[in-house]
Design an enzyme around this catalytic site. Structure first.
Site, short mmCIF file in Angstrom:
data_model
loop_
_atom_site.label_atom_id
_atom_site.label_comp_id
_atom_site.label_asym_id
_atom_site.label_seq_id
_atom_site.Cartn_x
_atom_site.Cartn_y
_atom_site.Cartn_z
N ASN A 40 0.89 -1.16 0.00
CA ASN A 40 0.00 0.00 0.00
C ASN A 40 0.93 1.21 0.00
OD1 ASN A 40 -1.71 2.07 0.85
ND2 ASN A 40 -1.93 1.27 2.94
N LYS A 52 0.08 4.23 0.32
CA LYS A 52 -0.48 5.30 1.18
C LYS A 52 -0.44 6.64 0.43
CE LYS A 52 0.75 2.58 5.16
NZ LYS A 52 1.01 2.50 6.58
N HIS A 96 -8.73 0.01 5.55
CA HIS A 96 -7.36 0.09 6.07
C HIS A 96 -7.38 0.78 7.43
CE1 HIS A 96 -3.23 1.48 6.63
NE2 HIS A 96 -2.92 0.37 6.00
N GLU A 124 -5.77 3.10 8.67
CA GLU A 124 -5.77 4.58 8.68
C GLU A 124 -7.13 5.13 8.28
OE1 GLU A 124 -2.20 4.82 6.30
OE2 GLU A 124 -1.13 3.91 7.98
N GLU A 151 -3.89 -6.50 10.04
CA GLU A 151 -2.89 -5.47 10.35
C GLU A 151 -3.21 -4.88 11.72
OE1 GLU A 151 -1.02 -3.60 6.66
OE2 GLU A 151 -3.04 -2.84 6.66
N GLY A 201 3.33 1.37 10.77
CA GLY A 201 3.97 2.66 10.61
C GLY A 201 5.21 2.87 11.46
N SER A 240 4.60 -3.26 9.89
CA SER A 240 6.05 -3.28 10.11
C SER A 240 6.73 -4.56 9.63
CB SER A 240 6.38 -3.03 11.59
OG SER A 240 6.03 -1.72 11.96
P1 13P Z 1 4.16 -0.50 7.44
O1 13P Z 1 4.71 -1.77 6.82
O2 13P Z 1 4.91 0.72 6.98
O3 13P Z 1 4.05 -0.61 8.92
O4 13P Z 1 2.68 -0.30 6.87
C1 13P Z 1 1.81 -1.39 6.83
C2 13P Z 1 0.56 -0.99 6.17
O5 13P Z 1 -0.17 -0.15 6.64
C3 13P Z 1 0.21 -1.66 4.90
O6 13P Z 1 -1.10 -1.37 4.57
#
Ligand code: 13P
Length: 260
Positions: free
Chosen positions: A9, A11, A97, A99, A169, A175, A215
């Site tokens: 992703n 983002k 997601h 976020e 997740e 993040g 992560s």
């Molecule tokens: P990170 O791997 O940067 O923690 O992000 C994971 C994520 O949100 C994938 O959608």
């Protein structure tokens, strides 16, 4: 070898030009890996989607959207409808997601409306779920995951199961400030998810891939994939450089092959 799923992703990173270059490099670097064994997908920002969809070899990399409105059209300023996404001939749509849920306050009921709309319009639908640190602390991770799945897939017929993917997740793992879940913890939660998918969809629920995200990095990816219920990895930061993502994919595949 079982087909492994790898996705990223992007983002709110990478403009259109950067996205297209990244996708072309990733396609080139990974093209020798049989797609019978690798399912690779990238989810760019909306403004990069058209370029990404047009200029990527889709037999190598599938392209998805980060979000979608549940209505075809209407007074929904700032939203993007399934019909608009269909014009771009995308492969998948991500819903819920972390976020979207936690920064933009989307609810399970809204995710369900989006899931239903995406499936109705023929999109492969990737539903993301995960508990917060507080929910984990209270010992209700399982209940939270089950609720997100039961509400998220409310009124979804098992006939659609073949178009569904799930990403686990945990919110606390995502993040720069996230702590990755241990492979054992991820496996425990993936089992809960798979059991719930079976309850919801019967036998066809067993076919739904469940990916781990949060992560993921070169230090934990190899062990995560050796876990029985982890079908793939959904990667953020560690995938945004094509060379590094290619190296991670190859390493993980090697670990997986070695234990088979
Ligand atoms: P990170 O791997 O940067 O923690 O992000 C994971 C994520 O949100 C994938 O959608």
């Amino acid at each position: 070898m079982k087909k492994l799923y790898f996705g990223s992703n992007l983002k709110m990173y990478k403009n259109r030009k950067e996205t297209v270059l990244y996708l072309q490099e990733l396609a080139e670097l990974t093209k020798d890996i049989s797609r019978e064994e690798l399912h690779l997908f990238i989810i760019p920002s909306y403004t990069s989607l058209e370029g990404a969809a047009e200029e990527t070899d889709r037999s190598l990399i599938q392209i998805g959207a980060q979000n979608m409105c549940w209505e075809d059209q209407g007074q929904f300023t700032g939203e993007i409808s399934p019909l608009m996404l269909k014009e771009m001939n995308l492969d998948l749509v991500m819903i819920g997601h972390s976020e979207r849920r936690h920064v933009f306050r989307e609810t399970d009921v809204e995710e369900n409306k989006k899931v239903q709309a995406a499936l109705k319009h023929g999109f492969r639908t990737l539903l993301c779920i995960g508990e917060t640190a507080e929910e984990k602390e209270y010992g209700i991770s399982r209940e939270v995951l089950r609720k997100q799945l039961i509400v998220g897939f409310h009124n979804v017929s098992p006939a659609y199961a073949k178009n569904i993917w799930v990403a686990y997740e945990p919110v606390w793992s995502i993040g720069v400030n996230g702590t990755p879940a241990s492979p054992d913890y991820a496996e425990e939660m993936h089992k809960v998810i798979k059991e719930c998918l079976y309850e919801l969809f019967g036998e066809s629920g067993n076919e739904i891939p469940v990916l781990y995200g949060g992560s993921v990095n070169p230090g934990n990816a190899n062990e995560l994939i050796t876990k029985e219920s982890v079908d793939g990895l959904f990667v953020g930061r560690a995938a945004w450089n094509a060379k590094k993502f290619n190296a991670l994919i190859r390493d993980v595949r090697k670990s997986y092959n070695n234990q088979e």
